[in-house]
Design a protein around this motif. Sequence first.
Motif, PDB file in Angstrom:
ATOM      1  N   UNK A   4       0.862  -1.173   0.000  1.00  0.00           N
ATOM      2  CA  UNK A   4       0.000   0.000   0.000  1.00  0.00           C
ATOM      3  C   UNK A   4       0.905   1.231   0.000  1.00  0.00           C
ATOM      4  N   UNK A   5       0.634   2.161  -0.909  1.00  0.00           N
ATOM      5  CA  UNK A   5       1.420   3.392  -1.007  1.00  0.00           C
ATOM      6  C   UNK A   5       0.485   4.569  -0.756  1.00  0.00           C
ATOM      7  N   UNK A   6       0.839   5.393   0.226  1.00  0.00           N
ATOM      8  CA  UNK A   6       0.127   6.634   0.516  1.00  0.00           C
ATOM      9  C   UNK A   6       1.012   7.767   0.010  1.00  0.00           C
ATOM     10  N   UNK A   7       0.455   8.646  -0.806  1.00  0.00           N
ATOM     11  CA  UNK A   7       1.234   9.689  -1.455  1.00  0.00           C
ATOM     12  C   UNK A   7       0.708  11.056  -1.043  1.00  0.00           C
ATOM     13  N   UNK A   8       1.634  11.960  -0.694  1.00  0.00           N
ATOM     14  CA  UNK A   8       1.314  13.350  -0.408  1.00  0.00           C
ATOM     15  C   UNK A   8       2.027  14.216  -1.439  1.00  0.00           C
ATOM     16  N   UNK A   9       1.384  15.279  -1.847  1.00  0.00           N
ATOM     17  CA  UNK A   9       1.993  16.186  -2.814  1.00  0.00           C
ATOM     18  C   UNK A   9       1.220  16.212  -4.107  1.00  0.00           C
ATOM     19  N   UNK A  10       1.938  16.394  -5.194  1.00  0.00           N
ATOM     20  CA  UNK A  10       1.338  16.571  -6.516  1.00  0.00           C
ATOM     21  C   UNK A  10       0.408  15.420  -6.914  1.00  0.00           C
ATOM     22  N   UNK A  11       0.777  14.195  -6.621  1.00  0.00           N
ATOM     23  CA  UNK A  11      -0.005  13.010  -6.997  1.00  0.00           C
ATOM     24  C   UNK A  11      -0.651  12.360  -5.780  1.00  0.00           C
ATOM     25  N   UNK A  13      -2.751  10.588  -2.936  1.00  0.00           N
ATOM     26  CA  UNK A  13      -3.723   9.511  -2.994  1.00  0.00           C
ATOM     27  C   UNK A  13      -3.149   8.227  -2.443  1.00  0.00           C
ATOM     28  N   UNK A  14      -3.882   7.143  -2.627  1.00  0.00           N
ATOM     29  CA  UNK A  14      -3.471   5.815  -2.181  1.00  0.00           C
ATOM     30  C   UNK A  14      -3.526   4.861  -3.361  1.00  0.00           C
ATOM     31  N   UNK A  32       7.339   6.881 -12.028  1.00  0.00           N
ATOM     32  CA  UNK A  32       6.593   7.706 -12.975  1.00  0.00           C
ATOM     33  C   UNK A  32       5.939   8.946 -12.353  1.00  0.00           C
ATOM     34  N   UNK A  33       6.059   9.111 -11.029  1.00  0.00           N
ATOM     35  CA  UNK A  33       5.370  10.223 -10.369  1.00  0.00           C
ATOM     36  C   UNK A  33       6.343  11.093  -9.578  1.00  0.00           C
ATOM     37  N   UNK A  34       5.831  12.248  -9.166  1.00  0.00           N
ATOM     38  CA  UNK A  34       6.529  13.112  -8.218  1.00  0.00           C
ATOM     39  C   UNK A  34       5.738  13.073  -6.918  1.00  0.00           C
ATOM     40  N   UNK A  35       6.439  13.038  -5.801  1.00  0.00           N
ATOM     41  CA  UNK A  35       5.771  13.024  -4.504  1.00  0.00           C
ATOM     42  C   UNK A  35       6.629  13.765  -3.488  1.00  0.00           C
ATOM     43  N   UNK A  36       5.969  14.444  -2.550  1.00  0.00           N
ATOM     44  CA  UNK A  36       6.673  15.125  -1.465  1.00  0.00           C
ATOM     45  C   UNK A  36       6.916  14.186  -0.290  1.00  0.00           C
ATOM     46  N   UNK A  37       5.951  13.317  -0.052  1.00  0.00           N
ATOM     47  CA  UNK A  37       6.040  12.347   1.038  1.00  0.00           C
ATOM     48  C   UNK A  37       5.408  11.036   0.593  1.00  0.00           C
TER      49      UNK A  37
END
Length: 85
Positions: A4-11, A13-14, A32-37
């Motif tokens: 399970x990946x939790x993403x904060x920032x531009x993309x 979501x989960x 393929x994405x950018x993420x802050x956290x």
Amino acid sequence: MKIRIEIEGKNAGSIYYRGPDAADEASKYLNSIEADELQISLSRENGTKAFAEFEGEFCGQSAIKFITSASENKTVLQDTSFQIL
């Protein structure tokens, strides 16, 4: 394996991956994405669980290394023999 990946920032979501190709699919997605956290939760078939949080410039690369390391099929050998003196 379940991931399970939790993403904060531009993309934000989960996203969930399950099955033998979960690590490869999750790594491709993270490339393929950018993420802050990022928060990564892993569960292996043998019941082993792992959790990690990543933040900063290289959080995606660090998360991929974590997933790859956790998904490797490592066998731990225990030496149960001992000698009484």
